[in-house]
Structures are given as C-alpha cells and as structure tokens.
Design a protein around this motif. Structure first.
Motif, PDB file in Angstrom:
ATOM      1  N   GLY A  19      55.847  54.647  39.307  1.00 42.15           N
ATOM      2  CA  GLY A  19      55.354  53.399  37.172  1.00 42.15           C
ATOM      3  C   GLY A  19      54.760  52.707  38.827  1.00 42.15           C
ATOM      4  O   GLY A  19      53.324  52.762  38.180  1.00 42.15           O
ATOM      5  N   THR A  20      54.310  52.206  39.962  1.00 38.96           N
ATOM      6  CA  THR A  20      53.199  51.300  40.602  1.00 38.96           C
ATOM      7  C   THR A  20      52.085  52.526  40.432  1.00 38.96           C
ATOM      8  O   THR A  20      50.733  51.493  40.243  1.00 38.96           O
ATOM      9  N   MET A  21      52.177  53.491  41.768  1.00 38.54           N
ATOM     10  CA  MET A  21      51.378  54.733  41.876  1.00 38.54           C
ATOM     11  C   MET A  21      50.432  54.648  40.627  1.00 38.54           C
ATOM     12  O   MET A  21      49.147  55.021  40.589  1.00 38.54           O
ATOM     13  N   SER A  22      51.060  55.244  39.898  1.00 37.47           N
ATOM     14  CA  SER A  22      49.982  55.106  38.421  1.00 37.47           C
ATOM     15  C   SER A  22      49.864  54.973  37.831  1.00 37.47           C
ATOM     16  O   SER A  22      48.423  54.706  37.538  1.00 37.47           O
ATOM     17  N   ASN A  63      42.435  46.574  26.629  1.00 37.51           N
ATOM     18  CA  ASN A  63      43.024  45.569  27.774  1.00 37.51           C
ATOM     19  C   ASN A  63      43.909  44.966  27.084  1.00 37.51           C
ATOM     20  O   ASN A  63      44.771  44.367  28.142  1.00 37.51           O
ATOM     21  N   VAL A  64      44.167  45.097  26.024  1.00 38.37           N
ATOM     22  CA  VAL A  64      45.346  44.910  25.332  1.00 38.37           C
ATOM     23  C   VAL A  64      46.392  45.916  25.310  1.00 38.37           C
ATOM     24  O   VAL A  64      47.764  45.739  25.560  1.00 38.37           O
ATOM     25  N   THR A  65      46.058  46.558  25.391  1.00 38.39           N
ATOM     26  CA  THR A  65      46.785  48.077  25.701  1.00 38.39           C
ATOM     27  C   THR A  65      47.192  48.068  26.514  1.00 38.39           C
ATOM     28  O   THR A  65      48.787  48.566  26.973  1.00 38.39           O
ATOM     29  N   LYS A  66      46.459  48.153  27.742  1.00 37.47           N
ATOM     30  CA  LYS A  66      47.114  48.060  29.583  1.00 37.47           C
ATOM     31  C   LYS A  66      47.866  47.087  29.574  1.00 37.47           C
ATOM     32  O   LYS A  66      48.836  47.053  30.049  1.00 37.47           O
ATOM     33  N   LEU A  93      46.748  53.669  40.892  1.00 36.90           N
ATOM     34  CA  LEU A  93      45.500  54.313  41.502  1.00 36.90           C
ATOM     35  C   LEU A  93      44.031  54.641  40.569  1.00 36.90           C
ATOM     36  O   LEU A  93      43.522  54.764  41.409  1.00 36.90           O
ATOM     37  N   PRO A  94      44.766  55.216  39.585  1.00 37.26           N
ATOM     38  CA  PRO A  94      42.766  55.198  39.208  1.00 37.26           C
ATOM     39  C   PRO A  94      42.877  53.305  38.544  1.00 37.26           C
ATOM     40  O   PRO A  94      41.485  53.366  38.741  1.00 37.26           O
ATOM     41  N   THR A  95      43.582  52.759  38.616  1.00 37.08           N
ATOM     42  CA  THR A  95      42.632  51.045  38.786  1.00 37.08           C
ATOM     43  C   THR A  95      41.568  50.897  39.777  1.00 37.08           C
ATOM     44  O   THR A  95      40.468  50.830  39.798  1.00 37.08           O
ATOM     45  N   LEU A  96      42.219  51.255  41.111  1.00 34.76           N
ATOM     46  CA  LEU A  96      41.912  51.454  42.242  1.00 34.76           C
ATOM     47  C   LEU A  96      40.238  52.208  42.178  1.00 34.76           C
ATOM     48  O   LEU A  96      39.601  51.782  43.170  1.00 34.76           O
ATOM     49  N   PHE A  97      40.537  53.550  41.689  1.00 32.05           N
ATOM     50  CA  PHE A  97      39.990  54.917  42.026  1.00 32.05           C
ATOM     51  C   PHE A  97      38.325  54.123  41.134  1.00 32.05           C
ATOM     52  O   PHE A  97      37.878  54.136  41.797  1.00 32.05           O
ATOM     53  N   PHE A  98      39.046  53.590  39.640  1.00 32.97           N
ATOM     54  CA  PHE A  98      37.731  53.063  38.724  1.00 32.97           C
ATOM     55  C   PHE A  98      37.128  51.351  39.623  1.00 32.97           C
ATOM     56  O   PHE A  98      35.185  51.618  39.115  1.00 32.97           O
ATOM     57  N   THR A  99      37.481  51.010  40.230  1.00 33.36           N
ATOM     58  CA  THR A  99      37.111  49.881  40.803  1.00 33.36           C
ATOM     59  C   THR A  99      36.287  49.569  42.207  1.00 33.36           C
ATOM     60  O   THR A  99      34.979  49.563  41.941  1.00 33.36           O
ATOM     61  N   LEU A 100      36.801  51.128  42.582  1.00 31.81           N
ATOM     62  CA  LEU A 100      35.424  51.094  44.009  1.00 31.81           C
ATOM     63  C   LEU A 100      35.160  52.613  43.750  1.00 31.81           C
ATOM     64  O   LEU A 100      33.792  52.573  44.339  1.00 31.81           O
ATOM     65  N   LEU A 101      35.048  53.309  42.556  1.00 34.14           N
ATOM     66  CA  LEU A 101      33.910  54.343  42.220  1.00 34.14           C
ATOM     67  C   LEU A 101      33.254  54.002  41.134  1.00 34.14           C
ATOM     68  O   LEU A 101      32.241  55.133  40.853  1.00 34.14           O
ATOM     69  N   GLY A 102      34.009  53.443  40.149  1.00 34.40           N
ATOM     70  CA  GLY A 102      33.408  53.200  38.921  1.00 34.40           C
ATOM     71  C   GLY A 102      31.674  53.163  39.118  1.00 34.40           C
ATOM     72  O   GLY A 102      31.354  53.936  37.918  1.00 34.40           O
ATOM     73  N   THR A 103      31.075  52.608  39.411  1.00 33.89           N
ATOM     74  CA  THR A 103      30.613  52.190  38.777  1.00 33.89           C
ATOM     75  C   THR A 103      28.832  52.993  39.679  1.00 33.89           C
ATOM     76  O   THR A 103      28.403  54.034  39.304  1.00 33.89           O
TER      77      THR A 103
END
Length: 100
Positions: A76-79, A27-30, A82-92
C-alpha cells in the motif's frame, strides 16, 4: 458481523471519493484515501495493542499474520509513493513532451 462491518465501515470514504472525482476535486479524493488507509492500519492496530496491553502482560502474535500485514502495508505504501514520486520527478518533462 465482520463482513457487514467491513462492507459498511468504509462507505463514507467511498462516497467522498466518488463525489470528489465527479466534482474534479482530486486532492480531496487523495486525502480521503490516505486518511482511510492511515486510520485503518495505524489507529486500529494501535488501539488493539493498547487494549491488549491493558489485559495481558505478554501478547503473542502469529508470525504468518504479522508477515501478511507487513507485506500489505508495504504494498500500500509503495502503491501511493511510486506514482507520486514519478509524477513529481518526471511530470513536467512528460507534460512538455506530450504537448509537443
């Protein structure tokens, strides 16, 4: 001068990211990366507009430069989004499938 400024201007962010990854503080890195991007893109550009507006009544910009900056900001915004959206929706669901 510009190369030295570009090279050493982000050394603090790089060191914080390396230390955050080594200590498993993702989280600090992000937050460090997002803060660096926002400060470089928004703060620097806003200050350039403000200072330029103080000295010149009308400012002229290169269409090619503005197009390049817009493309880089969108990339930069999409990079980041998109991973945040992907793992939020499909992570679990993905984690459950991997564990089974």
């Amino acid at each position: 001068g510009g190369l030295i400024n570009a090279t050493f201007g982000n050394v603090v962010e790089m060191l914080l990211c390396v230390a955050g990854i080594q200590q498993n503080q993702l989280n600090v890195t992000k937050c460090t990366l997002v803060g660096s991007i926002l400060s470089n893109v928004l703060l620097v550009m806003g200050c350039a507009f403000l200072v330029g507006g103080c000295f010149y009544k009308t400012q002229n910009f290169s269409q090619a430069g503005a197009s390049t900056q817009t493309s880089l900001l969108s990339l930069g915004t999409m990079s980041l989004a998109l991973p945040t959206l992907f793992f939020t929706l499909l992570g679990t669901e993905h984690e459950q499938m991997v564990q089974d």
